[in-house]
Write a protein that holds these residues in place. Structure first.
Motif, PDB file in Angstrom:
ATOM      1  N   GLN A  33      34.947 -77.358  26.123  1.00  0.00           N
ATOM      2  CA  GLN A  33      36.086 -77.155  25.228  1.00  0.00           C
ATOM      3  C   GLN A  33      37.126 -78.257  25.470  1.00  0.00           C
ATOM      4  O   GLN A  33      37.158 -78.861  26.550  1.00  0.00           O
ATOM      5  CB  GLN A  33      36.692 -75.775  25.450  1.00  0.00           C
ATOM      6  CG  GLN A  33      37.299 -75.582  26.836  1.00  0.00           C
ATOM      7  CD  GLN A  33      37.845 -74.182  27.038  1.00  0.00           C
ATOM      8  OE1 GLN A  33      37.811 -73.361  26.150  1.00  0.00           O
ATOM      9  NE2 GLN A  33      38.355 -73.926  28.226  1.00  0.00           N
ATOM     10  N   PRO A  34      37.963 -78.516  24.448  1.00  0.00           N
ATOM     11  CA  PRO A  34      38.897 -79.637  24.523  1.00  0.00           C
ATOM     12  C   PRO A  34      39.695 -79.712  25.833  1.00  0.00           C
ATOM     13  O   PRO A  34      39.824 -80.787  26.415  1.00  0.00           O
ATOM     14  CB  PRO A  34      39.832 -79.396  23.333  1.00  0.00           C
ATOM     15  CG  PRO A  34      38.977 -78.677  22.343  1.00  0.00           C
ATOM     16  CD  PRO A  34      38.033 -77.831  23.155  1.00  0.00           C
TER      17      PRO A  34
ATOM     18  N   THR B 290      32.854 -76.753  21.342  1.00  0.00           N
ATOM     19  CA  THR B 290      33.459 -78.076  21.387  1.00  0.00           C
ATOM     20  C   THR B 290      34.341 -78.190  20.154  1.00  0.00           C
ATOM     21  O   THR B 290      34.281 -77.338  19.271  1.00  0.00           O
ATOM     22  CB  THR B 290      32.361 -79.156  21.400  1.00  0.00           C
ATOM     23  OG1 THR B 290      32.986 -80.446  21.371  1.00  0.00           O
ATOM     24  CG2 THR B 290      31.420 -79.039  20.196  1.00  0.00           C
TER      25      THR B 290
ATOM     26  N   LEU C 111      38.354 -79.764  18.526  1.00  0.00           N
ATOM     27  CA  LEU C 111      39.651 -80.416  18.710  1.00  0.00           C
ATOM     28  C   LEU C 111      40.751 -79.361  18.711  1.00  0.00           C
ATOM     29  O   LEU C 111      40.732 -78.450  17.886  1.00  0.00           O
ATOM     30  CB  LEU C 111      39.903 -81.419  17.575  1.00  0.00           C
ATOM     31  CG  LEU C 111      38.862 -82.543  17.416  1.00  0.00           C
ATOM     32  CD1 LEU C 111      39.157 -83.352  16.143  1.00  0.00           C
ATOM     33  CD2 LEU C 111      38.868 -83.456  18.638  1.00  0.00           C
TER      34      LEU C 111
ATOM     35  N   ASN D 272      47.108 -80.439  26.568  1.00  0.00           N
ATOM     36  CA  ASN D 272      45.699 -80.782  26.367  1.00  0.00           C
ATOM     37  C   ASN D 272      45.526 -82.304  26.464  1.00  0.00           C
ATOM     38  O   ASN D 272      46.485 -83.048  26.274  1.00  0.00           O
ATOM     39  CB  ASN D 272      45.228 -80.311  24.984  1.00  0.00           C
ATOM     40  CG  ASN D 272      44.533 -78.956  25.058  1.00  0.00           C
ATOM     41  OD1 ASN D 272      44.456 -78.341  26.120  1.00  0.00           O
ATOM     42  ND2 ASN D 272      44.041 -78.499  23.930  1.00  0.00           N
TER      43      ASN D 272
ATOM     44  N   GLN E 276      40.074 -86.306  23.156  1.00  0.00           N
ATOM     45  CA  GLN E 276      39.369 -85.145  22.587  1.00  0.00           C
ATOM     46  C   GLN E 276      38.313 -85.575  21.578  1.00  0.00           C
ATOM     47  O   GLN E 276      37.199 -85.056  21.562  1.00  0.00           O
ATOM     48  CB  GLN E 276      40.365 -84.201  21.909  1.00  0.00           C
ATOM     49  CG  GLN E 276      41.264 -83.449  22.863  1.00  0.00           C
ATOM     50  CD  GLN E 276      42.029 -82.334  22.149  1.00  0.00           C
ATOM     51  OE1 GLN E 276      41.481 -81.648  21.288  1.00  0.00           O
ATOM     52  NE2 GLN E 276      43.281 -82.163  22.509  1.00  0.00           N
TER      53      GLN E 276
ATOM     54  N   PHE F 240      34.312 -84.860  21.688  1.00  0.00           N
ATOM     55  CA  PHE F 240      33.750 -84.092  20.570  1.00  0.00           C
ATOM     56  C   PHE F 240      32.588 -84.871  19.942  1.00  0.00           C
ATOM     57  O   PHE F 240      31.478 -84.346  19.762  1.00  0.00           O
ATOM     58  CB  PHE F 240      34.861 -83.817  19.551  1.00  0.00           C
ATOM     59  CG  PHE F 240      34.480 -82.952  18.377  1.00  0.00           C
ATOM     60  CD1 PHE F 240      33.515 -81.949  18.482  1.00  0.00           C
ATOM     61  CD2 PHE F 240      35.119 -83.120  17.142  1.00  0.00           C
ATOM     62  CE1 PHE F 240      33.184 -81.148  17.395  1.00  0.00           C
ATOM     63  CE2 PHE F 240      34.802 -82.319  16.054  1.00  0.00           C
ATOM     64  CZ  PHE F 240      33.830 -81.344  16.179  1.00  0.00           C
TER      65      PHE F 240
ATOM     66  N   THR G 158      38.892 -82.655  12.616  1.00  0.00           N
ATOM     67  CA  THR G 158      37.658 -81.925  12.909  1.00  0.00           C
ATOM     68  C   THR G 158      36.657 -82.141  11.783  1.00  0.00           C
ATOM     69  O   THR G 158      35.480 -82.439  12.015  1.00  0.00           O
ATOM     70  CB  THR G 158      37.954 -80.420  13.084  1.00  0.00           C
ATOM     71  OG1 THR G 158      38.923 -80.259  14.122  1.00  0.00           O
ATOM     72  CG2 THR G 158      36.703 -79.639  13.451  1.00  0.00           C
TER      73      THR G 158
END
Ligand code: ZN
Length: 270
Positions: free
Chosen positions: A74-75, A104, A106, A113, A119, A123, A148
């Motif tokens: 995960q981000p 996975t 953004l 983060n 990110q 991804f 995304t």
């Protein structure tokens, strides 16, 4: 068709996104799984998000029939992903219990983060692996819808498939992802009284692209809102959707289970 606790028969349900690999559940997985099966929730994706949870997802999927592993970063955890962990991850993707990559995506919501650039890199790296191993991708997006979408489009997600998990976007946004061949999954958020916009989106999704999930331990559905969430509560989400769409519980359970089995290639031998 399993026997529902009350003696009523219910069609099998599939919680497509749950975290029995999380510390919240880890001490007593058989009890949580047992309760879910009493409500005819007999299949679930155990979704990883970092090194430990990925390992645990695979372990559970080996141990319990009906559990499948979806593994990813995960981000907020991508900075841990060094060459060594990436090599281990590639190896894990070849395990026969692993049916997908994720979660996975953004997440630009949290200030602490990793940066958007970092990110995106992680991804895209995971989308490339999903493509290489022909595994559908489970996508998380928050405050990052446009980026995304662009990453999924550029990665040709239509060639390996995927799902937008716990989706809360507009019908127009859902359509963009649907046009990439993706599925849309709804969590307990869709059952909240003030989530009229999410309910509008849900109604706009073609029935053969609709999935359900608890995302437990987060965000329990109505009427359990505010309480601890667990996989059996996906039956409340199915119930809610049935009412919203004017269908029976069994119709929605069967439809969403069939959709999940199609997306994750569970009707074919691996
Ligand atoms: Zn999750």
């Amino acid at each position: 068709m399993a026997i529902y606790k009350s003696g009523q028969r219910r069609a099998d349900g599939y919680d497509t996104h749950t975290h029995l690999n999380d510390d919240t559940f880890w001490h007593d997985v058989p009890a949580y799984f047992g309760r879910a099966t009493e409500f005819s929730i007999v299949e679930m994706n155990i979704v990883g998000y970092d090194a430990q949870s990925n390992e645990r997802a695979i372990q559970l999927a080996h141990e319990f029939e009906g559990m499948h592993a979806v593994i990813g970063w995960q981000p907020e955890d991508i900075l841990e992903m060094n060459d060594e962990k990436l090599a281990a991850f590639r190896k894990q993707l070849q395990d026969d219990t692993v049916i997908g990559v994720g979660e996975t995506g953004l997440d630009y919501y949290w200030d602490d983060n990793p940066s958007a650039a970092e990110q995106k890199k992680a991804f895209i790296q995971q989308l490339t692996l999903a493509h290489e191993f022909n595994l559908p991708v489970t996508v998380h997006t928050r405050s990052a819808m446009a980026d995304t979408y662009q990453a999924l489009k550029d990665a040709h997600v239509e060639e390996f498939g995927g799902v937008m998990h716990s989706f809360t976007g507009t019908p127009e946004e859902a359509k963009q992802f649907l046009d990439l061949g993706m599925y849309i999954s709804f969590s307990g958020i869709a059952t909240f009284k003030n989530a009229k916009d999410v309910q509008e989106t849900l109604k706009s999704v073609p029935l053969d692209r609709l999935l359900v999930e608890t995302d437990a331990p987060y965000l329990a559905p109505t009427p359990m809102r505010g309480k601890a969430n667990e996989p059996m509560y996906v039956h409340y989400i199915i119930d809610y959707i049935a009412e919203l769409l004017g269908k029976s519980y069994d119709e929605v359970a069967e439809m969403t289970t069939n959709n999940a089995r199609r997306l994750w290639h569970l009707d074919q031998a691996k």
